[in-house]
Motif scaffolding. Sequence first.
Motif, PDB file in Angstrom:
ATOM      1  N   ASP A 133       2.786  13.174  -7.366  1.00 28.52           N
ATOM      2  CA  ASP A 133       3.634  12.136  -6.791  1.00 28.52           C
ATOM      3  C   ASP A 133       4.425  12.589  -5.570  1.00 28.52           C
ATOM      4  O   ASP A 133       4.087  12.264  -4.433  1.00 28.52           O
ATOM      5  N   LYS A 139       8.112  10.822   1.206  1.00 31.46           N
ATOM      6  CA  LYS A 139       9.512  10.530   0.895  1.00 31.46           C
ATOM      7  C   LYS A 139      10.285  11.834   0.829  1.00 31.46           C
ATOM      8  O   LYS A 139       9.885  12.755   0.104  1.00 31.46           O
ATOM      9  N   LYS A 230      -2.419   6.805  -5.033  1.00 32.81           N
ATOM     10  CA  LYS A 230      -1.205   6.850  -4.204  1.00 32.81           C
ATOM     11  C   LYS A 230      -1.551   6.702  -2.724  1.00 32.81           C
ATOM     12  O   LYS A 230      -0.866   5.987  -1.984  1.00 32.81           O
ATOM     13  N   GLU A 240       7.521   1.465   2.219  1.00 33.77           N
ATOM     14  CA  GLU A 240       7.919   0.696   1.041  1.00 33.77           C
ATOM     15  C   GLU A 240       8.529  -0.669   1.376  1.00 33.77           C
ATOM     16  O   GLU A 240       9.568  -1.050   0.853  1.00 33.77           O
ATOM     17  N   ARG A 244       4.100  -0.582  -1.677  1.00 32.31           N
ATOM     18  CA  ARG A 244       4.502   0.737  -2.215  1.00 32.31           C
ATOM     19  C   ARG A 244       5.477   0.621  -3.386  1.00 32.31           C
ATOM     20  O   ARG A 244       5.584   1.535  -4.210  1.00 32.31           O
ATOM     21  N   LEU A 247       4.648   1.623  -7.002  1.00 28.03           N
ATOM     22  CA  LEU A 247       4.705   3.001  -7.516  1.00 28.03           C
ATOM     23  C   LEU A 247       5.967   3.214  -8.350  1.00 28.03           C
ATOM     24  O   LEU A 247       6.136   4.258  -8.983  1.00 28.03           O
TER      25      LEU A 247
END
Length: 359
Positions: A133, A139, A230, A240, A244, A247
Motif C-alpha cells: 500500500d 502519498k 492499486k 484522490e 482513489r 482504497l
Amino acid sequence: MRQTLKVQISENKEYLIEISDSGFIKLNQDIYEFTKGQKRLVVMSKNVYKLYCEDLNFSDEEIFILPDGEKEKNYTNYLKIIQKAQELGLTRKDVIIAVGGGVVGDIAGFAASTYMRGIDFIQIPTTLLSAVDSSVGGKTAIDYNGVKNIIGSFYQPKKVFININFLNTLDKKQYMSGLGEVLKYALIENSCGHKTPLFLFEFLTLGCEKILKKEPLNLIRMIEYCLNLKIAVVSKDEKESGLRKILNLGHTLGHALESYTKFSKYTHGEAVIYGIFFILDWAYNNEYITNSYYRLSLDLLDKYGFKRLKKMPAPEKIIQFLKKDKKNTNNQVTFIVPCGKKEVQEKLFSVSELISALS
Ligand code: GLY
C-alpha cells in the motif's frame, strides 16, 4: 523470481516497482546502479537498522535512523531529516531513500517532496503493509496535533524496490496488519478498473495456508495482485478526487479508532479490519450486498483469523475523530461501502445516521 510493474501516472510521470525474492547482494547492486552519481540520504527505521544494516550497503554517514512508531512521524523528525539532508549537502540532483514501513516511507517521502522543492525519492518497503500500500501511489505525510497525515503531499517515488526477504523478520502482528490491507483489495477488486479480472478474493481464499506461512511465490503473487489493483486506481486518480477514495474501504472507522486510542492499541491493518467488519455489517443490514456475498466475505476474514472489535467505543466518543478526518466535512462523514460482489461505492453519512450505525 522478479516481477516488474509500471506505474504510469501521466505521460511523463512513470516509475517501476520491482518485486523480488533475490538476496540482498542483488538488491544492493540494484540500488547502487539506480542511484549512481547521486548523493543519498537513507531514512531507516531503528528496528530495520538493527536487523539489516550489515546486509545493506549504505554507509553510516548517509543513514538517518528514525525511532519506530507512528508517533515519530512528526514535525520535529521531519526537520531533523531536512537538517541531515543539508549536512550531507544534498542538492536537487540527489536522492532520499526510505527503508522501512509506512511511517518511514511517509515522512521520508514528505521530506523528499519539500527539500529544495522536491528531490528524487526511492521506496524500499520492509513491511507487508508498506509493500502492498503505502510505498506506491505517492502519498507522503506527517501527523500533527493528533491528526494522522494532516500535513503532506502527493509525490511519486522514482522507484520502488520490494524485496520479500525483509518480511521474514516481520512479527505476526505486523504481518497480519499488512494482510488487513491485502483483504481490503480483495473486497474492492471490481471497482478498481483493472483491465482483466485478477481473482484476488479467490487467490486469497485458496492460498490462505501458504500465505500465512509466507511462502515466497505466493507472497510475490499476492503483492503483485494488490499493486496491480492499486496502480489501476492511482493511474486514473492520483490525487484522490474520485476513484482513489475506494482504497479507503475500512479506513474511515479504522483511522478514527487509531486516533481515539492514540495510535497505541491497534496496528493500522487491524483497525482497517474492524472498519471493514463494521461496514460489511452495515452494507448487509441495509441490503447493499447479498447474504451469500456477505457470508463469503466474513468467511475470508475468518480464514485469516480476523475477528470483530469486541467492544466498539460509544458513538459520541468516536464521532469527533470521524469528523476530524481530512476527507470529511463538518456534518457528513464519507465511508466507502460494499455495494455488490467485490464492489464498493462512496456514501456520505450524516451524524445521526452514523450514531445509529455505530450503536
Ligand atoms: N492508502 C490509500 C491510498 O494510497 O490512497
